[in-house]
Design a protein around this motif. Sequence first.
Motif: not given
Length: 391
Positions: A344-359
């Motif tokens: 559905n073109g939706l992000a699958g991450t929470v940046p505060s949980c994985t440490g990524a710069r963005h979802a």
Amino acid sequence: MRVIGLMSGTSYDAIDAAAADLWLDGDRLVLQPLGLLSRSYSEELRAELTTSLPPASTSVRTVCRLDTGIGQAFAEAAEQAVEQLCGGHADLIVSHGQTVFHWVEDGVVRGTLQLGQPAWIAEATGTAVVSDLRSRDVAAGGQGAPLVSIFDVLWLRGRPGTPVALNLGGIANITVVPPVGDPLAFDTGPANALIDAVVHELTAGRATFDADGVMAARGRVHPELFDRLLAEPYYQRPAPKSTGKELFHLGYLASMMAGLPEIPPDDVVATVTALTARTVADAVRKYAGTEVIAAGGGIRNPVLLHLLEQELAGIPIRSTDELGLPAVAKEAYAFAVLGFLTANGLAGTVPSCTGARHASVLGSITPGRGPLPVGVAGSFPVALEIAGATP
């Protein structure tokens, strides 16, 4: 959308397949469980995988063989799930694959590798496959783990206090969902990884895990070994963080035992079981968790759960089964959700949980024999509901 999630964790004991109907209802994502099944790897494939994992060395030829063999094993599980759980039709299959290496240097994840060529699944089932879900988060500066955190956040947000989702696989991970502020998720350390390795070694391969915690129950915690294990620097690193069998393996344990008198086998198992309980409990207490909602193979070890209850001293532990989601297949259901989001073109991450710069929208899509099941969702859901579950 009818989705099958396929998962084999760091214990690599079996491939779990969980089927679900997933749909968006306003601002809620609804999951209707349809059933689950589990298929063990063949003895030959599991043996080749075992002898190829860190700290062992391997060859590109073996990696290719494993990628094909694991892909074929996942394809067989997917075929069975389509027929037995989905009445002969699924819209999407989501394959986690088998993690064989998680490359971490100085707390930074440089790469992650999951084997299990998805083309075998698409060819066997005719269904599109979402795979390689961790790499995009790593490319965005994240840990690529724990990816189940978005499932936990959507599911547990709004519960009273600070709920903590706990997965006891080969590695233990938690997701902390506070009433205010950003959620947090990370690997706490080993869950079953060291227990399984010790049992396999000390029983000369006759057993691969401590069934019902029998060995741990007979043994006593060895104080000096316990203290050495607790001194591992990983536990003091700030979150987000992730780890794997690249660190917590039999050779690691042997190095910790160097110079100690011979320790009875049951005492070694008791000690590493107590280590899992202590390190999980330390993480829950650090972030003021008020309840623990647990899943994963480790919850079937009554000794581990009893030790964890003692360590948590009054913080209740509940199985996800009590909330309507089978604990043995939570991760497979979570990856079904991740694939649904991707489609559905939706992000699958929470940046505060994985440490990524963005979802990020996760994974790669391998087409099946029909049109790609790509939808266009509106806004991102704010909650996950398990259809038919009681709060």
